[in-house]
Design an enzyme around this catalytic site. Structure first.
Site, PDB file in Angstrom:
ATOM      1  N   ARG A 154     -54.397 -53.884 -60.902  1.00 13.83           N
ATOM      2  CA  ARG A 154     -55.483 -53.969 -61.888  1.00 13.83           C
ATOM      3  C   ARG A 154     -56.283 -55.257 -61.715  1.00 13.83           C
ATOM      4  O   ARG A 154     -57.456 -55.316 -62.097  1.00 13.83           O
ATOM      5  CB  ARG A 154     -54.909 -53.857 -63.287  1.00 13.83           C
ATOM      6  CG  ARG A 154     -53.972 -54.985 -63.720  1.00 13.83           C
ATOM      7  CD  ARG A 154     -53.018 -54.583 -64.819  1.00 13.83           C
ATOM      8  NE  ARG A 154     -51.982 -53.668 -64.334  1.00 13.83           N
ATOM      9  CZ  ARG A 154     -51.039 -53.120 -65.105  1.00 13.83           C
ATOM     10  NH1 ARG A 154     -50.999 -53.411 -66.381  1.00 13.83           N
ATOM     11  NH2 ARG A 154     -50.150 -52.313 -64.589  1.00 13.83           N
TER      12      ARG A 154
ATOM     13  N   LYS B 272     -40.214 -57.856 -56.360  1.00 18.77           N
ATOM     14  CA  LYS B 272     -39.613 -56.538 -56.513  1.00 18.77           C
ATOM     15  C   LYS B 272     -38.176 -56.540 -55.985  1.00 18.77           C
ATOM     16  O   LYS B 272     -37.807 -57.375 -55.148  1.00 18.77           O
ATOM     17  CB  LYS B 272     -40.415 -55.498 -55.713  1.00 18.77           C
ATOM     18  CG  LYS B 272     -41.799 -55.210 -56.231  1.00 18.77           C
ATOM     19  CD  LYS B 272     -42.500 -54.199 -55.324  1.00 18.77           C
ATOM     20  CE  LYS B 272     -43.896 -53.875 -55.819  1.00 18.77           C
ATOM     21  NZ  LYS B 272     -43.883 -53.066 -57.045  1.00 18.77           N
TER      22      LYS B 272
END
Length: 502
Positions: A352, A278
């Site tokens: 996920r 990130k």
């Protein structure tokens, strides 16, 4: 702080501060009218001189007035009748909380005559008041060398008519439990990643089980998960020295043979993005990436405190996502507990990956419903902002139940589509499924991914990336959402199951 219900004539109540409402247009509420009569028109004189008009959350603090026993009177504007929705009710409560804090009151009495909200529901009004005042008084100081000065307030009385007392007391019990659960969730979310690790979350679950006889806890370590074949969850923590954990909390409040409701939380205790690193700006906020698991923990605390007559299983998939030498790489393929293979195109789509194995794992409980909660996608903020969470499910009844619960709890969810049209965006040339679907419809494709692991039971997904924490200034920190929504949903489910048993 304790909450209690009080009845009787407001002018005779002995209290450090009595809070009463003035409606927009300078109309006296019943309690205000009683004080005006006891003080021989003193409040009317203030209104006539323009000192208060009754605008929403407008306030005026008065010292001892003749004919009234209370030491102080806080006049609070209730606004117009057609504008008393939850947002304005919360503004009113926040103003009251600020006055309580600034005046260093040890106790106070609130007598709003049921007029602060447009809904004629004593239980709901009292419960929201309890939850919101508690939230306003929340202080985080666990990691500060100088602890916060405790608020002086010790007891808050809520004035009701005698006929409403029983309903109000029930609201206090539930509201206090939910408020405490929210504080648990906020504390966990606000802790830094070097303290709140997967192992720390496991320790908190064990403490919960030690606190309540109705709760049991099982912790699966990495060896146990590897033996089961949870390659997807384990792949997220490969780059970290912190071991991953699957945390299973069972609340047994219902019949022994009753199907449980399952809530599953994403517990990525810090998310660097892994190899798909990130940007540095605001990366500190990725300690909040475990707020889905915090809401599960908070909800389990709440239902245990309420002694809810229902069976609930709370599952937390906990891992730390770091770019170490053993970290999963873009292009790697992992095998999930379900046997499906996943091509990991972006290691920053890791939520996920931990959830899919947890969602497969809970099949063994023969669940009545499963709801997962996760700070899953930034796309949900683009779609819905920071006011509501995203709700995705293919079960119409479950969608309705969660939406109704969110509306009642003022912790709302808005449904997004989960149509098969989006599934092809997850196609992979090298595995059964890719873990991202491209830049379009990011929240939906994330839920589409999860839906492939939930076909054996009724399931819904809540994306709380926009609601789990605040980023700005002094308000920065975890919010404790969606503990109210989940608690209300389970309250409703418990009520329905009791009705079915009768």
């Amino acid at each position: 702080m304790d909450f209690e219900i009080v009845n009787g004539a407001v002018a005779s109540l002995e209290t450090e501060c009595l809070v009463i409402g003035i409606e927009d247009g300078a109309t006296l509420s019943p309690s205000a009218l009683a004080l005006d009569q006891a003080s021989q028109g003193y409040l009317s004189s203030l209104i006539n001189s323009g000192d208060i008009k009754g605008k929403t959350a407008e306030s005026l603090l008065l010292q001892k007035i003749n004919g009234v026993t209370a030491k102080r009177i806080l006049l609070i504007g209730l606004g117009k009748a057609d504008g008393r929705h939850d947002r304005n009710y919360k503004k009113i409560v926040t103003t009251i909380s600020a006055a309580i804090k600034s005046s260093n009151l040890t106790e106070a009495t609130i007598a709003l005559d049921g007029l602060a909200s447009k809904t004629d529901d004593t239980y709901r009004q009292v419960r929201h008041l309890t939850e919101w005042v508690t939230a306003d008084l929340y202080q985080y100081d666990q990691t500060k060398s100088k602890k916060a000065d405790p608020h002086a307030i010790q007891k808050l009385w809520i004035h009701l008519q005698e006929a409403d007392t029983e309903e109000g007391e029930g609201a206090l019990v539930d509201g206090t439990a939910i408020a405490n659960g929210m504080n648990v969730a906020r504390d966990l979310g606000n802790l830094p990643g070097n303290i709140c690790t997967p192992s720390y979350l496991a320790e908190q679950a064990i403490e919960l089980a030690n606190e309540y006889d109705s709760v049991t806890c099982e912790i699966l370590d990495e060896d146990a998960m590897e033996h089961l074949g949870m390659g997807s969850l384990l792949s997220v923590g490969h780059g970290s020295e912190q071991p991953s954990r699957l945390i299973v909390m069972k609340y047994n409040g219902g019949e022994t043979d009753a199907q449980p409701h399952v809530i599953v939380g994403k517990g990525v205790t810090f998310d660097t993005g892994g190899i798909s690193l990130k940007p540095g700006a605001k990366m500190d906020e990725m300690k909040f990436d475990m707020c889905g698991s915090a809401s599960v923990m908070g909800t389990m605390h709440a239902i245990a405190e309420m002694d809810l007559q229902i069976n609930v299983i709370g599952v937390i998939a906990a891992a730390e996502n770091m770019p170490g030498s053993k970290a999963t790489k873009p292009g790697d393929i992992v095998t999930t507990l379900s046997g499906q293979t996943v091509e990991i195109l972006n290691t920053d789509a890791e939520g996920r990956l931990v959830l899919c194995d947890a969602l497969t794992y809970v099949e063994r409980f023969n669940p009545k419903t499963v709801v997962d909660i996760a700070t899953l996608t930034g796309a949900v903020i683009v779609a819905l902002g920071n006011s509501v969470c995203g709700l995705l499910t293919n079960d119409e009844e479950l969608a309705s139940e969660l939406s109704i619960a969110g509306d009642y709890a003022n912790d709302r969810a808005w449904r997004l589509p989960l149509w098969d049209d989006y599934q092809e965006l997850l196609d992979s040339n090298f595995a059964d499924i890719a873990n991202i679907g491209g830049p379009a419809a990011g929240t939906i494709t994330a839920a589409c991914f999860l839906s492939r692991f939930t076909k054996s039971y009724r399931w819904a997904h809540l994306d709380i990336a926009g609601t789990a924490w605040n980023s700005a200034g002094k308000a920065k920190g975890a919010t404790g959402r969606c503990v109210p929504l989940l608690s209300q949903y389970l309250l409703n489910q418990a009520a329905d199951e009791m009705t079915d048993d009768e």
